[in-house]
Motif scaffolding. Structure first.
Motif, PDB file in Angstrom:
ATOM      1  N   PRO A   1      52.002 -53.297 -95.551  1.00  0.00           N
ATOM      2  CA  PRO A   1      51.090 -52.469 -94.744  1.00  0.00           C
ATOM      3  C   PRO A   1      51.805 -51.590 -93.721  1.00  0.00           C
ATOM      4  CG  PRO A   1      50.201 -54.671 -94.985  1.00  0.00           C
ATOM      5  CD  PRO A   1      51.592 -54.715 -95.536  1.00  0.00           C
ATOM      6  N   LYS A   2      52.808 -52.138 -93.025  1.00  0.00           N
ATOM      7  CA  LYS A   2      53.576 -51.342 -92.058  1.00  0.00           C
ATOM      8  C   LYS A   2      54.346 -50.237 -92.768  1.00  0.00           C
ATOM      9  CE  LYS A   2      55.548 -50.244 -88.139  1.00  0.00           C
ATOM     10  NZ  LYS A   2      54.791 -49.492 -87.110  1.00  0.00           N
ATOM     11  N   THR A   3      54.909 -50.546 -93.926  1.00  0.00           N
ATOM     12  CA  THR A   3      55.646 -49.544 -94.700  1.00  0.00           C
ATOM     13  C   THR A   3      54.720 -48.423 -95.145  1.00  0.00           C
ATOM     14  OG1 THR A   3      57.172 -51.254 -95.497  1.00  0.00           O
ATOM     15  CG2 THR A   3      57.120 -49.182 -96.721  1.00  0.00           C
ATOM     16  N   LEU A   4      53.526 -48.773 -95.590  1.00  0.00           N
ATOM     17  CA  LEU A   4      52.543 -47.762 -96.000  1.00  0.00           C
ATOM     18  C   LEU A   4      52.169 -46.854 -94.830  1.00  0.00           C
ATOM     19  CD1 LEU A   4      50.188 -49.942 -98.247  1.00  0.00           C
ATOM     20  CD2 LEU A   4      51.759 -48.152 -99.009  1.00  0.00           C
ATOM     21  N   GLY A   5      51.978 -47.463 -93.651  1.00  0.00           N
ATOM     22  CA  GLY A   5      51.651 -46.673 -92.467  1.00  0.00           C
ATOM     23  C   GLY A   5      52.776 -45.720 -92.096  1.00  0.00           C
ATOM     24  N   ASN A   6      54.013 -46.185 -92.187  1.00  0.00           N
ATOM     25  CA  ASN A   6      55.161 -45.346 -91.850  1.00  0.00           C
ATOM     26  C   ASN A   6      55.349 -44.193 -92.834  1.00  0.00           C
ATOM     27  OD1 ASN A   6      55.743 -46.907 -89.625  1.00  0.00           O
ATOM     28  ND2 ASN A   6      57.363 -48.088 -90.623  1.00  0.00           N
ATOM     29  N   LEU A   7      54.971 -44.405 -94.093  1.00  0.00           N
ATOM     30  CA  LEU A   7      55.095 -43.350 -95.088  1.00  0.00           C
ATOM     31  C   LEU A   7      54.113 -42.202 -94.847  1.00  0.00           C
ATOM     32  CD1 LEU A   7      55.573 -45.471 -98.342  1.00  0.00           C
ATOM     33  CD2 LEU A   7      57.280 -43.967 -97.294  1.00  0.00           C
ATOM     34  N   LEU A   8      53.037 -42.491 -94.105  1.00  0.00           N
ATOM     35  CA  LEU A   8      52.017 -41.473 -93.854  1.00  0.00           C
ATOM     36  C   LEU A   8      52.209 -40.740 -92.531  1.00  0.00           C
ATOM     37  CD1 LEU A   8      48.685 -43.115 -95.075  1.00  0.00           C
ATOM     38  CD2 LEU A   8      50.007 -41.298 -96.169  1.00  0.00           C
TER      39      LEU A   8
ATOM     40  N   HIS B   1      66.571 -48.915 -92.079  1.00  0.00           N
ATOM     41  CA  HIS B   1      65.832 -49.684 -93.083  1.00  0.00           C
ATOM     42  C   HIS B   1      64.356 -49.361 -92.926  1.00  0.00           C
ATOM     43  CE1 HIS B   1      65.621 -52.517 -96.222  1.00  0.00           C
ATOM     44  NE2 HIS B   1      66.546 -53.365 -95.806  1.00  0.00           N
ATOM     45  N   PHE B   2      63.521 -49.810 -93.901  1.00  0.00           N
ATOM     46  CA  PHE B   2      62.089 -49.543 -93.786  1.00  0.00           C
ATOM     47  C   PHE B   2      61.324 -50.724 -93.191  1.00  0.00           C
ATOM     48  CE2 PHE B   2      62.758 -51.358 -97.976  1.00  0.00           C
ATOM     49  CZ  PHE B   2      61.698 -52.228 -98.146  1.00  0.00           C
ATOM     50  N   PHE B   3      62.045 -51.815 -92.873  1.00  0.00           N
ATOM     51  CA  PHE B   3      61.438 -52.924 -92.147  1.00  0.00           C
ATOM     52  C   PHE B   3      62.527 -53.636 -91.351  1.00  0.00           C
ATOM     53  CE2 PHE B   3      63.069 -55.059 -95.852  1.00  0.00           C
ATOM     54  CZ  PHE B   3      63.300 -56.380 -95.478  1.00  0.00           C
TER      55      PHE B   3
ATOM     56  N   ALA C   1      54.464 -39.790-102.698  1.00  0.00           N
ATOM     57  CA  ALA C   1      54.549 -40.442-104.008  1.00  0.00           C
ATOM     58  C   ALA C   1      54.800 -41.940-103.839  1.00  0.00           C
ATOM     59  CB  ALA C   1      55.661 -39.804-104.840  1.00  0.00           C
ATOM     60  N   LEU C   2      55.703 -42.299-102.902  1.00  0.00           N
ATOM     61  CA  LEU C   2      55.993 -43.711-102.644  1.00  0.00           C
ATOM     62  C   LEU C   2      54.776 -44.416-102.050  1.00  0.00           C
ATOM     63  CD1 LEU C   2      59.628 -43.554-101.185  1.00  0.00           C
ATOM     64  CD2 LEU C   2      58.926 -44.440-103.415  1.00  0.00           C
ATOM     65  N   PHE C   3      54.048 -43.717-101.184  1.00  0.00           N
ATOM     66  CA  PHE C   3      52.835 -44.299-100.603  1.00  0.00           C
ATOM     67  C   PHE C   3      51.842 -44.669-101.705  1.00  0.00           C
ATOM     68  CE2 PHE C   3      48.425 -43.785 -99.274  1.00  0.00           C
ATOM     69  CZ  PHE C   3      48.355 -44.689 -98.223  1.00  0.00           C
ATOM     70  N   THR C   4      51.620 -43.741-102.622  1.00  0.00           N
ATOM     71  CA  THR C   4      50.680 -43.999-103.727  1.00  0.00           C
ATOM     72  C   THR C   4      51.143 -45.164-104.586  1.00  0.00           C
ATOM     73  OG1 THR C   4      50.129 -41.637-103.781  1.00  0.00           O
ATOM     74  CG2 THR C   4      49.495 -42.959-105.689  1.00  0.00           C
ATOM     75  N   LEU C   5      52.446 -45.159-104.913  1.00  0.00           N
ATOM     76  CA  LEU C   5      53.005 -46.226-105.751  1.00  0.00           C
ATOM     77  C   LEU C   5      52.922 -47.576-105.054  1.00  0.00           C
ATOM     78  CD1 LEU C   5      54.599 -47.172-108.253  1.00  0.00           C
ATOM     79  CD2 LEU C   5      56.703 -46.561-107.018  1.00  0.00           C
ATOM     80  N   PHE C   6      53.347 -47.636-103.790  1.00  0.00           N
ATOM     81  CA  PHE C   6      53.353 -48.902-103.053  1.00  0.00           C
ATOM     82  C   PHE C   6      51.937 -49.406-102.803  1.00  0.00           C
ATOM     83  CE2 PHE C   6      57.757 -48.111-100.911  1.00  0.00           C
ATOM     84  CZ  PHE C   6      58.348 -48.272-102.155  1.00  0.00           C
ATOM     85  N   LEU C   7      50.999 -48.475-102.573  1.00  0.00           N
ATOM     86  CA  LEU C   7      49.604 -48.880-102.366  1.00  0.00           C
ATOM     87  C   LEU C   7      49.039 -49.531-103.628  1.00  0.00           C
ATOM     88  CD1 LEU C   7      47.059 -48.972-100.616  1.00  0.00           C
ATOM     89  CD2 LEU C   7      46.505 -46.666-101.439  1.00  0.00           C
ATOM     90  N   LEU C   8      49.318 -48.933-104.782  1.00  0.00           N
ATOM     91  CA  LEU C   8      48.858 -49.502-106.053  1.00  0.00           C
ATOM     92  C   LEU C   8      49.488 -50.879-106.286  1.00  0.00           C
ATOM     93  CD1 LEU C   8      48.963 -46.348-108.378  1.00  0.00           C
ATOM     94  CD2 LEU C   8      46.921 -47.548-107.551  1.00  0.00           C
ATOM     95  N   ILE C   9      50.788 -50.977-105.998  1.00  0.00           N
ATOM     96  CA  ILE C   9      51.479 -52.260-106.171  1.00  0.00           C
ATOM     97  C   ILE C   9      50.894 -53.314-105.237  1.00  0.00           C
ATOM     98  CG2 ILE C   9      53.681 -53.469-105.839  1.00  0.00           C
ATOM     99  CD1 ILE C   9      55.105 -50.951-106.804  1.00  0.00           C
TER     100      ILE C   9
END
Length: 312
Positions: free
Chosen positions: A79-86, A176-178, A26-34
């Motif tokens: 981008p790194k956060t999106l990769g880590n979420l997947l 942390h996420f980064f 869900a966070l991946f989808t939200l962050f990708l849209l943002i």
């Protein structure tokens, strides 16, 4: 220090935002849209300002650089956060971690002083309208922008030099996420007291000087606006500052909450929420704040669209 098992780790593990796979998707989808909205909004703002001659003024010159910083700011983290979420593998090398942190500090410090430059521009426009073109000459605008980048680089150098001296006793997990400064300080097994003081002074000076500049500018602006007799004149003056004030309030409130405190008071939950806001959400909000409340930007967009259609 000789009895400690001190080593230089080759990589770190980012704990991310959650362990739940459903929430991560869900966070991946939200962050990708943002992030897509951030790229579209900031690139669009830069192109509109560049393509429309009527926006070739100091105010929009600064705004184009703000859009560039926001785009870069988000691209360093998202981008790194999106990769880590997947993926379950959330490693980041020591070099990439400090590179990410360096760019993050550089862009954040630069944005602080760019916002100060924008406040000074609004001060010149409202308080000295007859001398505005002289005060905000092309040379001065370029100097203010160059100075913002230079101060950002100096601030980054201080942070990187301090944090590069840290040692990690086989500790690899960054909560942390980064790669953020407080999280890295909390991870170190060495005494960070002196380093914390230096970083606090560096970050505090950056925020304090830029906030004082903004505050002095807006006190003078408010004093000038109150002297305007016509209601329409006051509304017009307020409207030219409202977007910038809103952007400043959002940016500085989250920055102060996160960084002007000791690393021992670092809180995973609260700091992550604040970090998500200023690293991912704010870069998306700025182009919306400056465009939705600005008739000149809307008119410029219409002119660019019409010109594009006519050329076909």
């Amino acid at each position: 220090m000789g009895t400690r098992n001190i080593t230089q780790v080759s990589d770190f593990i980012l704990m991310g935002l959650t362990d739940s796979e459903e929430i991560r998707l869900a966070l991946f989808t939200l962050f990708l849209l943002i992030y897509l909205m951030t790229v579209l909004g900031n690139v669009g703002m830069i192109l509109i300002i560049r393509l429309d001659p009527q926006l070739h003024s100091p105010m929009y010159f600064f705004l184009s650089h703000l859009s560039f910083l926001d785009l870069s700011y988000s691209s360093v983290i998202t981008p790194k956060t999106l990769g880590n979420l997947l993926t379950s593998k959330q490693n980041i090398s020591y070099l990439n971690c400090f590179t990410q942190m360096s760019f993050f500090v550089f862009l954040g410090a630069t944005e602080c002083f760019l916002l100060s430059s924008m406040a000074y521009d609004r001060y010149a426009a409202i308080c000295s309208p007859l001398r505005y073109q002289v005060v905000m000459s092309t040379r001065r605008c370029c100097s203010l922008v160059f100075g913002s980048y230079l101060i950002g680089l100096m601030d980054t150098s201080v942070n990187v030099l301090c944090l590069s001296r840290l040692h990690f006793c086989n500790s690899k997990i960054i909560y942390h996420f980064f790669c953020d400064g407080p999280a890295i300080l909390a991870l170190s097994c060495t005494d960070t007291h002196d380093i914390e003081i230096i970083i606090f002074i560096s970050a505090g000076s950056t925020l304090l000087v830029s906030l004082i500049t903004i505050s002095v500018s807006y006190v003078s602006i408010l004093s000038t606006i109150l002297k305007i007799t016509s209601t329409s004149g006051k509304q017009k003056a307020f409207s030219t500052c409202a977007s910038h004030l809103l952007g400043v309030a959002i940016f500085y409130s989250t920055m102060i909450f996160t960084y002007l405190k000791p690393s021992k008071s670092y809180s995973l939950g609260k700091d992550q929420v604040a970090s998500v806001f200023y690293t991912i959400v704010i870069p998306m909000l700025n182009p919306l704040i400056y465009s939705l409340r600005n008739k000149e930007v809307k008119n410029a967009l219409n002119r660019v669209i019409k010109k594009t259609k006519d050329s076909k």
